[in-house]
Structures are given as C-alpha cells and as structure tokens.
Design a protein around this motif. Structure first.
Motif, PDB file in Angstrom:
ATOM      1  N   GLU A 134      52.966  46.100  38.382  1.00 22.58           N
ATOM      2  CA  GLU A 134      51.901  46.844  38.267  1.00 22.58           C
ATOM      3  C   GLU A 134      52.201  48.214  37.693  1.00 22.58           C
ATOM      4  OE1 GLU A 134      48.191  45.138  40.910  1.00 22.58           O
ATOM      5  OE2 GLU A 134      48.295  47.147  40.371  1.00 22.58           O
ATOM      6  N   SER A 135      53.498  48.449  37.491  1.00 26.30           N
ATOM      7  CA  SER A 135      53.846  49.608  36.645  1.00 26.30           C
ATOM      8  C   SER A 135      53.645  49.647  35.125  1.00 26.30           C
ATOM      9  CB  SER A 135      55.386  49.906  36.858  1.00 26.30           C
ATOM     10  OG  SER A 135      56.249  49.051  36.347  1.00 26.30           O
ATOM     11  N   ASP A 136      53.119  48.182  34.673  1.00 24.74           N
ATOM     12  CA  ASP A 136      53.044  48.008  33.357  1.00 24.74           C
ATOM     13  C   ASP A 136      51.623  48.888  33.166  1.00 24.74           C
ATOM     14  OD1 ASP A 136      53.297  46.209  30.938  1.00 24.74           O
ATOM     15  OD2 ASP A 136      51.340  46.454  31.197  1.00 24.74           O
ATOM     16  N   PRO A 137      51.640  49.388  31.976  1.00 18.64           N
ATOM     17  CA  PRO A 137      50.172  50.330  31.659  1.00 18.64           C
ATOM     18  C   PRO A 137      49.015  49.354  31.656  1.00 18.64           C
ATOM     19  CG  PRO A 137      51.889  50.610  29.905  1.00 18.64           C
ATOM     20  CD  PRO A 137      52.536  49.665  30.932  1.00 18.64           C
ATOM     21  N   PHE A 138      49.123  47.988  31.576  1.00 18.68           N
ATOM     22  CA  PHE A 138      48.042  47.389  31.662  1.00 18.68           C
ATOM     23  C   PHE A 138      47.081  47.511  33.100  1.00 18.68           C
ATOM     24  CE2 PHE A 138      46.026  42.988  33.043  1.00 18.68           C
ATOM     25  CZ  PHE A 138      45.114  42.842  32.003  1.00 18.68           C
ATOM     26  N   TYR A 139      47.977  47.529  34.146  1.00 17.92           N
ATOM     27  CA  TYR A 139      47.597  47.497  35.561  1.00 17.92           C
ATOM     28  C   TYR A 139      47.113  49.063  35.822  1.00 17.92           C
ATOM     29  CZ  TYR A 139      49.443  43.111  35.703  1.00 17.92           C
ATOM     30  OH  TYR A 139      49.850  41.510  35.467  1.00 17.92           O
ATOM     31  N   ALA A 140      47.144  49.853  34.999  1.00 18.88           N
ATOM     32  CA  ALA A 140      47.122  51.382  35.535  1.00 18.88           C
ATOM     33  C   ALA A 140      45.869  51.945  36.010  1.00 18.88           C
ATOM     34  CB  ALA A 140      47.592  52.567  34.271  1.00 18.88           C
ATOM     35  N   SER A 141      44.808  51.163  35.792  1.00 20.51           N
ATOM     36  CA  SER A 141      43.535  51.497  36.269  1.00 20.51           C
ATOM     37  C   SER A 141      43.320  50.857  37.469  1.00 20.51           C
ATOM     38  CB  SER A 141      42.400  51.108  35.233  1.00 20.51           C
ATOM     39  OG  SER A 141      42.309  49.752  35.318  1.00 20.51           O
ATOM     40  N   ASP A 142      43.864  49.540  37.940  1.00 17.76           N
ATOM     41  CA  ASP A 142      43.970  49.230  39.214  1.00 17.76           C
ATOM     42  C   ASP A 142      45.075  50.133  40.099  1.00 17.76           C
ATOM     43  OD1 ASP A 142      41.936  47.559  38.556  1.00 17.76           O
ATOM     44  OD2 ASP A 142      43.085  45.730  38.508  1.00 17.76           O
ATOM     45  N   ARG A 143      46.254  50.070  39.826  1.00 14.42           N
ATOM     46  CA  ARG A 143      47.335  50.740  40.655  1.00 14.42           C
ATOM     47  C   ARG A 143      46.792  51.995  40.803  1.00 14.42           C
ATOM     48  NH1 ARG A 143      53.124  50.116  41.174  1.00 14.42           N
ATOM     49  NH2 ARG A 143      53.958  51.983  42.119  1.00 14.42           N
ATOM     50  N   ASN A 144      46.140  52.939  40.177  1.00 15.27           N
ATOM     51  CA  ASN A 144      45.831  54.283  40.271  1.00 15.27           C
ATOM     52  C   ASN A 144      44.318  54.464  40.994  1.00 15.27           C
ATOM     53  OD1 ASN A 144      48.526  55.138  39.661  1.00 15.27           O
ATOM     54  ND2 ASN A 144      47.878  54.949  37.506  1.00 15.27           N
ATOM     55  N   ILE A 145      43.726  53.226  40.531  1.00 13.00           N
ATOM     56  CA  ILE A 145      42.085  53.186  40.563  1.00 13.00           C
ATOM     57  C   ILE A 145      41.347  54.273  39.987  1.00 13.00           C
ATOM     58  CG2 ILE A 145      40.278  52.926  42.382  1.00 13.00           C
ATOM     59  CD1 ILE A 145      42.101  51.657  44.375  1.00 13.00           C
ATOM     60  N   VAL A 146      41.100  53.711  38.730  1.00 17.68           N
ATOM     61  CA  VAL A 146      40.073  54.211  37.966  1.00 17.68           C
ATOM     62  C   VAL A 146      38.733  53.719  38.325  1.00 17.68           C
ATOM     63  CG1 VAL A 146      39.334  55.107  35.759  1.00 17.68           C
ATOM     64  CG2 VAL A 146      41.961  55.037  36.327  1.00 17.68           C
ATOM     65  N   PRO A 147      37.704  54.269  39.101  1.00 22.36           N
ATOM     66  CA  PRO A 147      36.566  53.957  39.310  1.00 22.36           C
ATOM     67  C   PRO A 147      35.813  53.154  38.446  1.00 22.36           C
ATOM     68  CG  PRO A 147      36.740  55.574  40.649  1.00 22.36           C
ATOM     69  CD  PRO A 147      38.081  55.825  39.584  1.00 22.36           C
ATOM     70  N   GLU A 148      35.443  53.564  37.221  1.00 24.29           N
ATOM     71  CA  GLU A 148      34.846  53.112  36.266  1.00 24.29           C
ATOM     72  C   GLU A 148      35.562  51.996  35.337  1.00 24.29           C
ATOM     73  OE1 GLU A 148      34.976  56.342  36.643  1.00 24.29           O
ATOM     74  OE2 GLU A 148      33.459  56.829  37.569  1.00 24.29           O
ATOM     75  N   ALA A 149      36.749  51.943  35.497  1.00 21.31           N
ATOM     76  CA  ALA A 149      37.496  51.048  34.359  1.00 21.31           C
ATOM     77  C   ALA A 149      37.062  49.646  34.603  1.00 21.31           C
ATOM     78  CB  ALA A 149      39.055  51.216  34.591  1.00 21.31           C
ATOM     79  N   ASN A 150      37.373  48.825  33.475  1.00 22.74           N
ATOM     80  CA  ASN A 150      37.300  47.585  33.347  1.00 22.74           C
ATOM     81  C   ASN A 150      38.266  46.799  34.437  1.00 22.74           C
ATOM     82  OD1 ASN A 150      35.242  47.023  31.341  1.00 22.74           O
ATOM     83  ND2 ASN A 150      36.619  47.370  30.032  1.00 22.74           N
ATOM     84  N   PRO A 151      37.937  45.457  34.917  1.00 23.64           N
ATOM     85  CA  PRO A 151      38.721  44.968  35.622  1.00 23.64           C
ATOM     86  C   PRO A 151      40.061  44.739  34.863  1.00 23.64           C
ATOM     87  CG  PRO A 151      36.657  43.762  35.634  1.00 23.64           C
ATOM     88  CD  PRO A 151      36.484  44.938  34.708  1.00 23.64           C
ATOM     89  N   ALA A 152      41.261  44.540  35.581  1.00 21.18           N
ATOM     90  CA  ALA A 152      42.655  44.361  34.720  1.00 21.18           C
ATOM     91  C   ALA A 152      42.966  42.801  34.697  1.00 21.18           C
ATOM     92  CB  ALA A 152      43.810  44.942  35.817  1.00 21.18           C
TER      93      ALA A 152
END
Ligand SMILES: [Zn+2]
Length: 302
Positions: free
Chosen positions: A257-275
């Motif tokens: 999850e250090s890959d940028p693909f997972y950034a919105s789940d690792r850091n939790i961006v509330p509005e982001a699309n599912p990874a």
C-alpha cells in the motif's frame, strides 16, 4: 516500491542473475475472519488450521501477514483466542474486521461504527506492540454515496488505514463444501475441490495482472484476500508455490500500500473512489473482461 534511477541499478548490481527481487511482481497475503472462518471439518481445530497457515508462510519466508479479527467469533467458539495468541507469537500483526462481521452496505453507519469500535479492546489486548489500525471491510462492503464517505471520514478520525484488496479468487467459497466432503469421506470430491481451488487462483493471477496492465500499463503490488479456512490451510504450500512459479515475491501489506494506487485508502481520502481495478478502469473508460467465475460447489457432498 518501484525502484528508479540509481537505486534501481544498485539493486540490480547487488544480486546475481536471475534477480527476482528487483523485477518480480509482488503480492501481500492477508487473512480474514480470525479466529474461526467457515465450517470446521471433523477432527480439526481452529488452532491447527492457524498453525498450518503460519507454518506454510514461515517455510516460504513470507514477511508478517495481517490477520483481520472478528471478536464475536470467539464468543461463538470459546477457546479460539488461542488462534490470536499463535498469530502474535509468530510475530504477525492483527487488524480490525469489525466485531460481528457487519456488512456496511446493509447496516446504518452508526451501528457499523460501534461494531468496529467494539472490536478494539481485544485488538489492544492481543496486538500490543503492533499497528492494529488497519480495517478490512467485511464482505469488502464499503457502503455507497454519503454512507461510504461518512464511514471513511470516521475511520480517518480514528487513525485507521483501509486494507484494500486487489486480488481475490474467492478462496472462502471452497471451505464449506470441503468440510462436507471430509465428513462424507469423499476423496474424489476433495481432489476435485483442490484442483479447482488452485485453478481459480492461477486464472485469477492472469486476470488481475491483465487488469493492472490494462489500467496502468504495468503490475502494481497486489493485496491478496485470503481466509483462515480448513482448505486454505491444507493448500497453502501449493498456493505459495504457484505464486512463486508465476514469478511473485511476497511483501507486507504496508509495502504494497505504499504504491500510489493505494494512497487514498492508506491515508483515507473520504471522497475517493475505491482502490479497485474495476473502479480505476471505469474512471478511465476502460472495459475489463469479467473476473473468473467460481465453480458450482453447492451440491457437492450433500
Ligand atoms: Zn470476512
């Protein structure tokens, strides 16, 4: 982590050919439904299943793999806290899978949040010294629209990361028919289940890699969904060998999850699309082929 520039050449020069670690695609094994997943075949214990899984991973030198816990399962099967103790004694981390395996899609968000927090005292107790603030959504159900955003905002305030899943061959589906076939001593049916399990895993590797290449043009590090079931335990040595044959090396969830693909789940961006690849493909207007389907197993050994 992808290696670039000087670091990449340093890695190449440090290893003799073939140097799998610098070039191989990578996968993080993750395990759901500790301490008690699916039907238990006669003659086996939950602890034996967990110990088989831990041994197979140790034999292949896997880095520490997360086990996601549902506390209510320990109420239903007293004594199974031994599974959590064994997991931690082996040096592996635990994460949150909610107390009762509550599906967010079918539940009010407040009830779901309470269920998540109800699981925390036992994580504090058993996961001391490790980061247990990783959530695996039960049934991978993230909720929709406002509920989804609200749940993610809550997780962020509580200091969680979301343990995404980017590879799953539906391993859970084999465990109940397997338990039935052990009960009825149907060796031919068991052999068929074992073959179809590994075939599904192999086909899913092919599907997932092609999906990643369709969306990104390359492999990303994958997070594989597994469950602590009886057939999972029996076949894990073969499954790990399959992954090695297919050119994979094994990494941790954090590394994947250090890959940028997972950034919105690792850091939790509330509005982001599912990874997920499906969501990423939809965003880019790319049509993916259907995911390999599960074989029919409902009538087996009934
Ligand atoms: Zn689960």
């Amino acid at each position: 982590m992808r290696l670039t520039g000087r670091l990449f050449f340093a890695a190449i020069s440090m290893c003799s050919l073939p140097c799998a670690t610098a070039t191989a695609q990578a996968v993080a094994f993750t395990w759901d439904d500790l301490p008690a997943h699916s039907a238990l075949p006669p003659g086996q214990t939950r602890l034996e299943i967990a110990q088989s899984i831990l041994k197979a991973m140790k034999d292949k030198n896997l880095p520490p793999a997360y086990g996601f816990v549902n506390g209510s399962f320990m109420e239903h099967e007293p004594g199974t806290e031994s599974v959590l103790k064994a997991w931690r004694a082996a040096g592996l981390p635990l994460g949150n899978h909610t107390w009762s395996h509550m599906n967010l899609n079918n539940s009010p968000v407040e009830a779901w949040e309470q269920d998540l927090q109800k699981n925390e005292p036992l994580l504090r107790e058993y996961a001391t010294g490790a980061d247990w603030h990783w959530l695996r959504y039960p049934n991978l159900a993230e909720g929709h629209d406002e509920k989804r955003t609200e749940a993610r905002a809550f997780l962020k305030t509580q200091g969680y990361h979301i343990a995404s899943v980017t590879m799953s061959f539906g391993d859970y589906a084999w465990n109940t028919p397997y338990a039935r076939c052990v009960q009825t001593h149907d060796e031919a049916a068991i052999a068929n289940l074992e073959a179809s399990y590994l075939k599904a895993a192999d086909e899913t590797i092919t599907y997932t890699r092609s999906a990643s290449k369709a969306v990104f043009g390359h492999d990303i590090p994958y997070v594989l969904l597994m469950h602590v079931g009886a057939l999972d335990a029996k076949l894990l040595p073969g499954l790990l060998a399959l992954y090695q044959q297919r050119g994979f090396r094994f990494i941790t969830l954090e590394e994947a999850e250090s890959d940028p693909f997972y950034a919105s789940d690792r850091n939790i961006v509330p509005e982001a699309n599912p990874a997920t690849f499906e969501a990423a493909a939809a965003t880019k207007g790319i049509k993916l082929p259907p995911h390999p389907a599960l074989p029919k197993m409902d009538d087996l050994c009934q």
